[in-house]
Every structure is written in C-alpha cells, then in structure tokens.
Design an enzyme around this catalytic site. Structure first.
Site: not given
Lengths: 396, 396
Positions: A113-115, A117
């Site tokens: 997921m946003s890891v 980023k």
C-alpha cells in the site's frame, strides 16, 4: 481462493470489486498479481543476503497500554487485533521474531500500500543527495506536461514532503472525491464506453487543480507520489520499478523479486502499487537504520538517511490533524515520530508498516489486512507495541 | 514500451489485441505480466544453482543446410532469420553459447507458449512414475465435472499423448474454431455484456465435444493440456503453478521465479501460460538430459525420463501430417525426434524451443518472436542448426 476451481461463494474477481472488501481482502493483499497486470522489481540473479536468526522467546509476553486505553495488552494479542498477516522484528540486524498469519508466508509478496511511497521518496532523497535531482526546482522544469496542472508550480521538495497545494480528496466515502478519478484513470481494465476521463496516471496528474498554497501545510495526498514518480522516471530515463530494482533491490541482497501494479500504459503505481516479501521489507529498514549501509555496500547515501531522520516541520504536519501522531512530521515520504528514540516509519493503509528505532537498534516490518483502511484504527494497538518491544530488546 | 509515457504510436495495450501482432509481439513476449494477471512460480528463497560458463567461440560459424534448401547457412545467421530473442547452448552442463536479442535479457522472463505443455506433461509423467496418477484410468474418475465432455471417457495417457478424439480446431484463420472459444473463456478481462459462453478454462473444457475415437491418432490440441492440468490439480490438491514451483523450480536451483498467466478464476493456463528465464529453461533441459538428476537431487524419477525418451507411436503421429517432423512421435507432451542421437524437444509457437540431444550431451534453449506462429515457418532453419551444433560440440 482454494480449489480447482474455488467454489462460487469463495471466488474473488477483479472486475466486480469484491477483492478489496473484507474478508476477501485477506487473500487479495497477498495475491494482487493474480488479479491485475504488474511489472517486476528484479532482485537480480545472484544469491540472497543472509539474515541471521536469533529468536527471542520473551517477545510474545511483552505488554503495553494501548493509546487511550487503561489496561495492558500483550504483543501476542496485538497481532490478532491488528489483523496481522506477517511480522518480523530485527534487533541489531538479526531476526528476533517472525510470525505469519492469513494468506502470507515467508515466500510470497504482500501489498505494501502506501509504504510504496516511502520507497519512492527514498529514491528521490538518494538522487537529491547525489546531485542528480534539485529539490528546489519546479516540477514543470522536469515534467513540462505538468505545466498547466497544480503540480507544475510546486517544487520537487514540496512533492517529496507532501506540502503541495492541490485539490485531491482521499475521502473514499465521497463519490466525487478526486481519489476515485485517480483510481479510474489508473485501473488497467478497459474503460466503460461512456468513460471520458483520463486513461492513465500521467493523464490524471495533468488534470489536478490547485487548492491553497504550496509549502504551507502537510496534506497527505497520494497524487504527490505519482507526480514524484513521473519526475524520477523523466530524470533517470527509467520507470520507478526499474529504479527500485537497480538502486535498491539488487543491492539489498533481497531474497525475492518484488512487483508493482501498472496502469494500462505500463506506468507503475508509485503511490501504492508495490508488493514485496516481508523479510525484504525488513532488509530495507535495516539498511536505512545502518545509515544506508547494508550487504557490504552503501546503498543509500548517508546524507539521504540523515535528511529522512531529521524530519520536516512539525507545525506544518500538525495542520493535517492526525490525533494519534502528535508532534510527528513527514519527510521524503517517511513518517518521523520525533520521539525519544528518534523512531521513524513507513505506513500504508490496512496496517502496513515499517518501524525503525535507531536508538534501540530495532526494525519492525509488518503486513496486515485490517478491515479499516485508515491506520488510526490500529495505531492505538500498534505504535505503543512497537515502542514496548524496542525497549524490551534494548534492555536485554 | 519505452518512455514516460511511451509515445502513442509505440503504446501496446492488452484490450485492443495489438500486443500479439508483429512487431509489437517482440516486446510482449518478454512482458506478458504487464498486460494481464499472472501467478508466481517461486524458486524458493535459497541461492540459485551455478551454471558454469565455458564459451566456445567457433559456434557462430557452424554451418548447415536448411531443410529443403540447397546452400549453407551459418548458426549466426540462423538466429536472425528465426527472430531469436535469446538462445543458450549447454554442453555437458556448461554454457558454451549465450546470446540475447529483442526485448529479452538474462534477467527477465519470456513466454514459453506451448513449451508450457512439456512442463505439465513432465509433472504428469512424474506422478505416473511415483504411482499417484494412473495413466489408464478415465479422466472422469479424476474430474467428474468432465463426465459429459469428450474428455471424460479418455484415459489420462490419451491426454498426456494427445490422442483424444475431441472437436477442437486450432485453425486461427477460422472464426468458428474452438480455439477462439477457449481463448475467450480464459481471457481474464471482463466479458462483454452479450457474452454467453464459458467464463474460465474449466468451464470451457466441460463444453468440448467428441470427434473421432480416443487413442487412434495424435492430434495436437491445447485443450488436452488444460484438461491434464485440471487432473493434476485435483489429484494433488494444488494448482499447476504451485506444483511447478514445489516439484521443479525449487529443486532446479532456478535463478528466477517463473510465472503463469491465469484466467478470471485464478486457474493457470496449463496449455501455454508459462513465462520463465532462458537459463532456467536450459536448467530444466539439462536435468532431463541427466536422467532427472540435477543440483544434487533426483528431481524427476528416472522412469519418467525413460518414458519421455522412448516416445510414442510414430504411426499415430504421422496421421497429424507434420511434413517437417517425419518419423517423430509425441509422448508426455514432449516431441521425440527418434533421430540417430535420440533427440527430443519442447516446442512453442513463434519459435520457443528446448532441444535435448542425449548422445551429444547438448541442450539448446531458445526463445523467439517469429512473425509466423506455426513452427513449420522456422523448423527448416532451426532443426538442422540444432543438430549441426550438437555434432560440432560432440566432435570437440
């Protein structure tokens, strides 16, 4: 999905959207590539680096008081309430704890997921430290196509720290929120006949409108990372997935390839499309904890790690109103706690986390499939648990 | 596809079908996972086995007369006329020749097309040799859902050797050919609103009608392998991709994961969905050449390799009318030449090949993207080239 074929009531399909609902999501998070197109993040052809194992039996009984709570909870119990799919704790580089639940095994990739980023922000910080990317230049200087969009007038640094002034609501409850247009643009499935919107991440980014001023406040908006991914691809001449492979995966001694989901034009989803092995996530955290050094080489320049660790403006961060993250900041797409231990994190919805405590020499990598997307739903039973285990290990 | 984004005239998309046209195909064959959902064939987490390199400079100049030709061609020139994407030659287990063209590199997976079938047939031969699969039992005994389809009354052996009597035309020029219904059923994209046909490989297989008698002639029909894949999944309780990983990939010391394309229910395409690294294809061939022994273990039982090498009825094979393959047979989804050297092959459209010459102790693995699907278009400049290089190496 189990069976040949799985029974109808257990079938999970991409096109009906069920894959992202709970409990189907518990399977999907470890099988995204079976639902949609992806691109490889190669580990190369060599041997994986070794991760020594020195299990510490006492960790399960470490206890902590959940944020806002009044009674203690054990580490073991926290894993269940957080819908943990897998968790690895490193102390001084050794695996001291490792557990798998749900559909995940040591061999297999889970959605970050946003890891994601944080990996993209780290790549940007590396290029800044090396002098190939100027954080004070305007985005339009690197990607002229963004000249008419809100991003064009922002600096690269504002993208990296998410202080751009853009109109981009991530309120999934609002059908008009921009996040839905973003998702529709990036969806690799053929568009409906009456669809008139943007048809790729890059096309979507060109439609983003300004809202407020750049550089005044932290606003967590996924589109910033996709714009940063475009900058990195343009500067390096390589897609983000290839950069991740060449600059990080091949140097970490990763034990598995990772992969990224792609849109219908082959662009990797920089804002959230990475899937990787849990131990490889831990390796990445350990490399950062070691000032960028790992597996016999300087993977990330020391200056980049120092930049991440120093964090950004707490005042700008506070404007975003995260009640469980008081006093934190966001730098290079890392969440910096500014706590006593100087811990910092990568965070993704549904409980994805990479926690680095430099003082305790501890790294915690966690994959989860919590039914609630926002990490506010699990922070109370996660953040104090990480801190308690770090202190326990430091005291051994 | 190169660029961020690629220019419109260079864009390749799954949903418009362009990906399988020439020259777009030269890119697609090395990037299928970027176009559609896939499932992993894990190599495990250990170190790859070593392939020693002992390059032989003379191979490029080895010459041969193309089948039906009257003047000589060099090995080097044959690579170009065959649209070779990559080729590896092993002699006594050492890499003596290795070249890459097109979109392929040593690191990266290429479509195996029908070479996939050979892996599935080998898995079946392994289970027969181990006694967990009875080749004389009827398919319906293993997969009751196929009771009403043409496959139900065939034996497992007839599936393995493609001597079933089924109505399944692979004439791509005929829009009513069953191969199109098979492809539509297996296509992972959402079906058009007016689509009423089968929605998965397994659903398709249940619609296949009888034509002629089982066991009388070889007919090359992809659906046999999908039916065999279903039998293997049912007998083992594991999808074919997982079987490939556990029984072959993890034991070969493969240097890369492989992957298989899947339909919308997650079933791997047993008839042609495998994508793998070129050196790993060579490793597989070398293991078979070594009576199933490789990387310090017996990967495939000796009895299974013996069964492959002995081939099947040449008379049954001749009925299929392959003019470039006179005197050959088809056994366990391998093509057996019955030539002086006892060579045998795996073959896939557009030039995919694995050639094993036990007498010369030579294995040749080739990926290609020939504009003509049928291997009849490249056999004339491939088969005598393989034989010439094998004889050259044997004479060294």
């Amino acid at each position: 999905m189990v069976g040949s074929p799985p029974p109808p009531e257990r079938m999970i399909r991409f096109d009906d959207g069920s894959y992202f609902r709970f409990p189907q999501m518990r399977w999907s998070v470890a099988h995204f590539r079976e639902l949609m197109p992806t691109t490889n993040v190669s580990r190369g052809l060599g041997s994986p680096g070794k991760l020594d194992i020195a299990l510490q039996a006492g960790i399960d009984q470490v206890s902590f008081v959940p944020l806002g709570g009044d009674s203690k909870m054990t580490w073991r119990d926290s894993l269940l309430v957080n819908y943990t799919d897998g968790i690895v704790v490193l102390h001084k580089g050794h695996i001291v704890y490792e557990r798998y639940f749900g559909s995940l095994k040591p061999e297999g990739q889970h959605a970050a997921m946003s890891v994601t980023k944080t990996f993209v922000g780290t790549l940007a910080a590396m290029m800044v430290a090396e002098g190939t990317l100027d954080p004070e230049r305007k985005v339009v200087d690197y990607v002229p196509e963004l000249g008419k969009a809100a991003f064009g007038s922002a600096t690269v640094r504002q993208l990296m720290d998410m202080t751009t002034g853009i109109r981009f609501s991530e309120n999934y409850a609002d059908p008009n929120a921009e996040v839905w247009a973003h998702a529709a643009a990036g969806n690799p499935l053929p568009k409906p006949k009456d669809y008139t919107g943007p048809r790729s991440y890059y096309e979507f980014l060109q439609t983003v409108q300004p809202e407020g001023k750049h550089g005044e406040a932290f606003h967590y908006r996924t589109a910033n990372t996709d714009a940063l991914g475009w900058v990195l691809a343009r500067v390096s001449g390589k897609p983000v997935a290839q950069l991740l492979s060449e600059r990080i995966w091949k140097k970490l001694g990763a034990e598995q390839d990772a992969y990224m989901t792609v849109d219908s034009t082959g662009t990797p989803f920089a804002g959230g499309g990475l899937n990787l092995g849990l131990r490889d996530l831990a390796r990445f955290g350990e490399m950062i904890r070691n000032q960028g050094q790992y597996n016999g080489q300087q993977v990330v320049p020391k200056a980049a790690v120092a930049d991440i660790r120093k964090g950004a403006s707490k005042k700008d961060f506070a404007k975003a109103g995260y009640t469980s993250l008081t006093g934190w900041s966001y730098r290079d797409m890392w969440w910096v706690t500014h706590n006593e231990h100087g811990a910092f994190m990568a965070r993704g919805v549904h409980g994805q986390a990479l926690y680095v405590d430099p003082t305790a020499e501890v790294v915690i990598a966690r994959f989860a499939s919590h039914p609630v997307a926002a990490n506010a739903a699990n922070d109370a039973t996660s953040l104090p648990a990480y801190d308690a285990v770090a202190r326990y290990l430091m005291s051994r």
